[in-house]
Design a protein around this motif. Structure first.
Motif, short mmCIF file in Angstrom:
data_model
loop_
_atom_site.label_atom_id
_atom_site.label_comp_id
_atom_site.label_asym_id
_atom_site.label_seq_id
_atom_site.Cartn_x
_atom_site.Cartn_y
_atom_site.Cartn_z
N ARG A 36 0.81 -1.22 0.00
CA ARG A 36 0.00 0.00 0.00
C ARG A 36 0.84 1.27 0.00
O ARG A 36 0.31 2.35 0.13
CB ARG A 36 -0.92 -0.01 1.23
N ARG B 91 -11.21 -0.11 -2.69
CA ARG B 91 -9.92 -0.80 -2.83
C ARG B 91 -9.48 -1.39 -1.50
O ARG B 91 -8.90 -2.48 -1.45
CB ARG B 91 -8.86 0.19 -3.35
N GLU B 92 -9.81 -0.70 -0.42
CA GLU B 92 -9.35 -1.16 0.89
C GLU B 92 -9.96 -2.52 1.23
O GLU B 92 -9.25 -3.46 1.63
CB GLU B 92 -9.69 -0.14 1.96
N GLU C 276 -11.14 4.75 -2.71
CA GLU C 276 -10.18 4.17 -1.76
C GLU C 276 -10.86 3.15 -0.84
O GLU C 276 -10.29 2.11 -0.51
CB GLU C 276 -9.55 5.29 -0.94
N LEU D 113 -10.88 -2.45 10.43
CA LEU D 113 -11.48 -1.17 10.04
C LEU D 113 -12.23 -0.52 11.19
O LEU D 113 -12.58 0.66 11.11
CB LEU D 113 -12.44 -1.37 8.86
N ARG E 210 -3.00 0.98 9.40
CA ARG E 210 -3.96 1.66 8.52
C ARG E 210 -4.05 3.15 8.88
O ARG E 210 -4.08 4.02 8.01
CB ARG E 210 -5.32 0.98 8.67
#
Lengths: 183, 291
Positions: free
Chosen positions: A24, A116-117, A113, A136, A64
């Motif tokens: 990433r 994609r995450e 985004e 998350l 993250r």
């Protein structure tokens, strides 16, 4: 968590976390900084780092946030240097790299985004819905919905780009390693 | 092309796990990090803490809402405090100190609204292993479809600690940054009442249901064993791949699997009901994403 326990978590999580960040990150220098910052946070908050498989998810969730902060800084920098970069690219006659010519990669990079995450947490890290929810910091249901929508949007855009891909409706949830081991 | 969406995404990875190794650099990093004691690398206390009332006058003053705007630093500092929560906004970060997360939720809502924060502190019923723990924190699904703000700012929430003391007040510190006007939520577990559905029901190590050894039984045998322990059942349909990944979804509450089907997983749904997972079969209901 004492130093020995932290070292054990580090040994187990170092490579998965390095992979997570490298996949990433724009440069290996940045990746090294982010991995170091993530483990430093973990050491600082050692009492809160959970044991077992949950430790790796905790580290992913922390990385993250570190990545997000890094990107915010990058964006501010890019905004400042936009005009200069435009001039330099014109001078050098820059052309798109080979990766930009691959339609799957190009379409993927054009996704939001958030899409994609979740897609990469499944496909690159092999996480299940519950594990992604931990990383998350949201509910499993939210992850299931986000994953379903992300797969659907990616498939739709691939078809629009002329890439023929079957899209079986994604199941609402995936079980991750920790859950499978426990069930 | 026969690749699935996930396979296509997997093919885009720039680095594969098997290419990664831990060398001397990894060991040096560990040594450098652990050379300092954890408390030595802890960030200094934020400046707003000194602005809060303390000592004998604290009780009386804390009951008063306080909004301050100063120009003491390079950037203005905004603070807000009431009896339940104190908030400081400096730069891009809001730091929220919740004195007791189980206190009156209206006080939190009032404080968040004062500074335009879209944060919800949710207290949900959980199984005993998740009581007084932060279950989740982050942006909520309702904010996922918002237009990305100019500059691409995302929502960020951090919570300290993840576990409350075993009894009494539960002080939490939240750090909010990015698009704080998008909805964010922190979910905290509380003891469930008898029969109340657990919000933390995925299978986990230590689930008290494991002693019943339901996995592998037929649904009929599992139901009999549950009844013998005073438990009812609900169902999930799940499948696993040889690679170890899997999927599940919840069919309509009225759906029942055939008695001869095998149970592939089991965990507590509430103190009175267990969830039984069965492998998918032809004719089963299909998942219908909502939201």
């Amino acid at each position: 968590m004492d130093e020995d326990e932290f070292a054990a978590v580090y040994a187990q999580a170092y490579e998965p976390l390095l992979g997570y960040v490298l996949r990433r990150c724009g440069s290996v220098d940045d990746a090294a900084d982010i991995v170091a910052e993530t483990f430093t946070i973990a050491w600082r908050r050692a009492a809160e780092v959970p044991g077992g498989d949950q430790a790796q998810l905790w580290l992913f969730g922390t990385a993250r946030r570190v990545l997000a902060n890094h990107r915010r800084g990058e964006r501010r920098h890019l905004l400042k240097t936009a005009a200069l970069r435009s001039e330099l690219e014109a001078m050098s006659g820059a052309v798109p790299g080979p990766e930009d010519a691959a339609p799957v990669g190009r379409v993927f990079r054009e996704l939001a985004e958030a899409d994609r995450e979740v897609l990469t947490l499944v496909a690159w890290e092999g996480l299940g819905v519950a594990e992604i929810a931990t990383v998350l910091g949201c509910s499993r249901n939210a992850v299931s919905i986000r994953l379903y929508r992300a797969r659907r949007r990616f498939a739709r855009r691939l078809r629009a780009a002329g890439v023929d891909t079957p899209y079986p409706a994604a199941p609402a949830g995936r079980l991750g390693r920790a859950e499978r081991a426990a069930s | 092309m026969t690749a699935s969406i996930d396979d296509l995404v997997a093919g885009l990875a720039t680095v594969r796990d098997e290419e990664l190794t831990s060398g001397p650099g990894a060991r040096e990093l560990l040594a450098a990090i652990t050379a300092e004691r954890p408390e030595a690398v802890r960030a200094p206390r934020p400046r707003y803490a000194r602005l809060l009332p303390a000592g004998a006058a604290a009780t009386a003053l804390a009951a008063m809402a306080l909004v301050a705007l100063t120009g003491a630093g390079p950037e203005p500092v905004r603070t807000y405090a009431n009896a339940a929560v104190a908030i400081e906004h400096k730069g891009e970060v809001y730091e929220v100190r919740v004195k007791d997360a189980y206190a009156d939720q209206r006080e939190f809502a009032e404080a968040f609204a004062k500074l335009g924060l879209n944060v919800r502190l949710s207290i949900v019923p959980v199984s005993p292993r998740s009581e007084r723990r932060v279950l989740s924190f982050g942006g909520t699904a309702e904010g996922d479809d918002r237009q990305m703000p100019t500059g691409g700012r995302t929502r960020e929430v951090d919570v300290t600690p993840f576990t409350c003391p075993p009894a009494g007040a539960c002080p939490l510190t939240l750090r909010l940054s990015g698009d704080v006007h998008s909805p964010m939520e922190v979910t905290l577990g509380r003891r469930a009442r008898p029969g109340e559905v657990y919000a933390d029901d995925p299978p986990q190590q230590g689930d008290p249901l494991k002693r019943l050894k339901l996995r592998g039984l037929t649904v009929a045998d599992a139901l009999a064993r549950l009844r013998g322990n005073g438990l009812g059942a609900v169902y999930e349909i799940g499948s696993f791949t040889p690679g170890g990944s899997g999927s599940w979804f919840t069919p309509a509450p009225s759906w029942r699997p055939a008695p001869g089907r095998r149970v592939t997983g089991a965990w507590l749904h509430s103190s009175q009901v267990a969830t039984l997972m069965v492998s998918p079969a032809e004719g089963d209901p299909q998942p219908t994403p909502t939201g």
